[in-house]
Design a protein around this motif. Structure first.
Motif, PDB file in Angstrom:
ATOM      1  N   GLY A  63     105.687 -23.211 -24.938  1.00 26.25           N
ATOM      2  CA  GLY A  63     105.490 -23.107 -23.498  1.00 26.25           C
ATOM      3  C   GLY A  63     106.778 -22.724 -22.773  1.00 26.25           C
ATOM      4  O   GLY A  63     107.887 -22.891 -23.290  1.00 26.25           O
ATOM      5  N   LEU A  64     106.629 -22.191 -21.563  1.00 24.84           N
ATOM      6  CA  LEU A  64     107.777 -21.755 -20.754  1.00 24.84           C
ATOM      7  C   LEU A  64     108.746 -22.902 -20.478  1.00 24.84           C
ATOM      8  O   LEU A  64     109.966 -22.744 -20.568  1.00 24.84           O
ATOM      9  CB  LEU A  64     107.260 -21.182 -19.428  1.00 24.84           C
ATOM     10  CG  LEU A  64     108.309 -20.758 -18.408  1.00 24.84           C
ATOM     11  CD1 LEU A  64     109.176 -19.628 -18.962  1.00 24.84           C
ATOM     12  CD2 LEU A  64     107.650 -20.314 -17.114  1.00 24.84           C
ATOM     13  N   GLU A  65     108.197 -24.092 -20.199  1.00 23.79           N
ATOM     14  CA  GLU A  65     109.057 -25.236 -19.856  1.00 23.79           C
ATOM     15  C   GLU A  65     109.987 -25.638 -21.005  1.00 23.79           C
ATOM     16  O   GLU A  65     111.058 -26.191 -20.786  1.00 23.79           O
ATOM     17  CB  GLU A  65     108.216 -26.433 -19.397  1.00 23.79           C
ATOM     18  CG  GLU A  65     107.164 -26.926 -20.348  1.00 23.79           C
ATOM     19  CD  GLU A  65     105.901 -26.060 -20.390  1.00 23.79           C
ATOM     20  OE1 GLU A  65     105.084 -26.300 -21.260  1.00 23.79           O
ATOM     21  OE2 GLU A  65     105.761 -25.137 -19.549  1.00 23.79           O
ATOM     22  N   PRO A  86     115.357 -25.477 -20.460  1.00 28.10           N
ATOM     23  CA  PRO A  86     116.621 -26.176 -20.750  1.00 28.10           C
ATOM     24  C   PRO A  86     117.616 -25.301 -21.494  1.00 28.10           C
ATOM     25  O   PRO A  86     118.808 -25.549 -21.460  1.00 28.10           O
ATOM     26  CB  PRO A  86     116.173 -27.364 -21.623  1.00 28.10           C
ATOM     27  CG  PRO A  86     114.740 -27.555 -21.297  1.00 28.10           C
ATOM     28  CD  PRO A  86     114.198 -26.201 -20.995  1.00 28.10           C
ATOM     29  N   LYS A  87     117.180 -24.220 -22.152  1.00 27.10           N
ATOM     30  CA  LYS A  87     118.096 -23.332 -22.872  1.00 27.10           C
ATOM     31  C   LYS A  87     118.712 -22.287 -21.945  1.00 27.10           C
ATOM     32  O   LYS A  87     119.443 -21.409 -22.397  1.00 27.10           O
ATOM     33  CB  LYS A  87     117.354 -22.622 -24.003  1.00 27.10           C
ATOM     34  CG  LYS A  87     116.829 -23.562 -25.074  1.00 27.10           C
ATOM     35  CD  LYS A  87     116.088 -22.767 -26.132  1.00 27.10           C
ATOM     36  CE  LYS A  87     115.319 -23.695 -27.059  1.00 27.10           C
ATOM     37  NZ  LYS A  87     114.378 -22.962 -27.892  1.00 27.10           N
TER      38      LYS A  87
END
Ligand code: SF4
Length: 164
Positions: free
Chosen positions: A2-4, A8-9
């Protein structure tokens, strides 16, 4: 995935148009020339008290070929009109024009045969800054309005800049 999980990256999503417009509005270089009393206020805008360098614009370019913003600061006489037009044509694309003050915008109090009654008769104007003369804060407000206009711009070339 998923996009979420990518966020964080450091994944950043945007469009080419938004990225280009952000770069353009963050690196507008004005042409260094003035025509009359409004030019004194324009020069003040580049000084430390008003600090146009917050926009990366403090180095007024000596050559139109290195500039993409023309600030018409002062009245334009008929004698100077062809010179102003030539400078505009020599500027890099894309380019923008601010008419600073009543004289550049409309001829101001000089409603006579010697003065161009608004610089938009010879070059396309993006932003009009009212006043006689406008204070540096007003010019800065005009520059912020220009930034907002650039941010909404299209990457498709604007035919008005090539119109004779
Ligand atoms: S608008 Fe006023 S200050 Fe500016 S050039 Fe005209 S007379 Fe001078």
């Amino acid at each position: 995935m998923g996009l979420e999980e990518h966020i964080p990256k450091g994944l950043l999503l945007t469009t080419v148009e938004k990225a280009v417009n952000w770069a353009r509005k963050s690196s507008v270089w004005p042409l260094g020339f003035g025509l009359a009393c409004c030019a004194i206020e324009m020069m003040c805008t580049a000084a430390s008290r008003f600090d146009i360098s917050r926009f990366g614009m403090e180095i007024f370019r000596a050559s139109p070929r290195q500039a993409d913003l023309m600030i018409v600061a002062g009245r334009v006489s008929n004698k100077m009109a062809p010179v102003v037009r030539l400078l505009y044509e020599q500027m890099a694309e894309p380019k923008w024009v601010i008419a600073m003050g009543a004289c550049a915008s409309t001829g101001g109090v000089f409603n006579n045969y010697a003065i161009v009654q608004g610089v938009d008769k010879i070059v396309p104007v993006d932003i009009y800054v009212p006043g006689c003369p406008p204070r540096p804060e007003q010019l800065l407000e005009g520059i912020i309005k220009l930034h907002q206009k650039i941010e909404k711009g299209s990457l498709i070339p604007d035919s008005r800049h090539t119109a004779k």
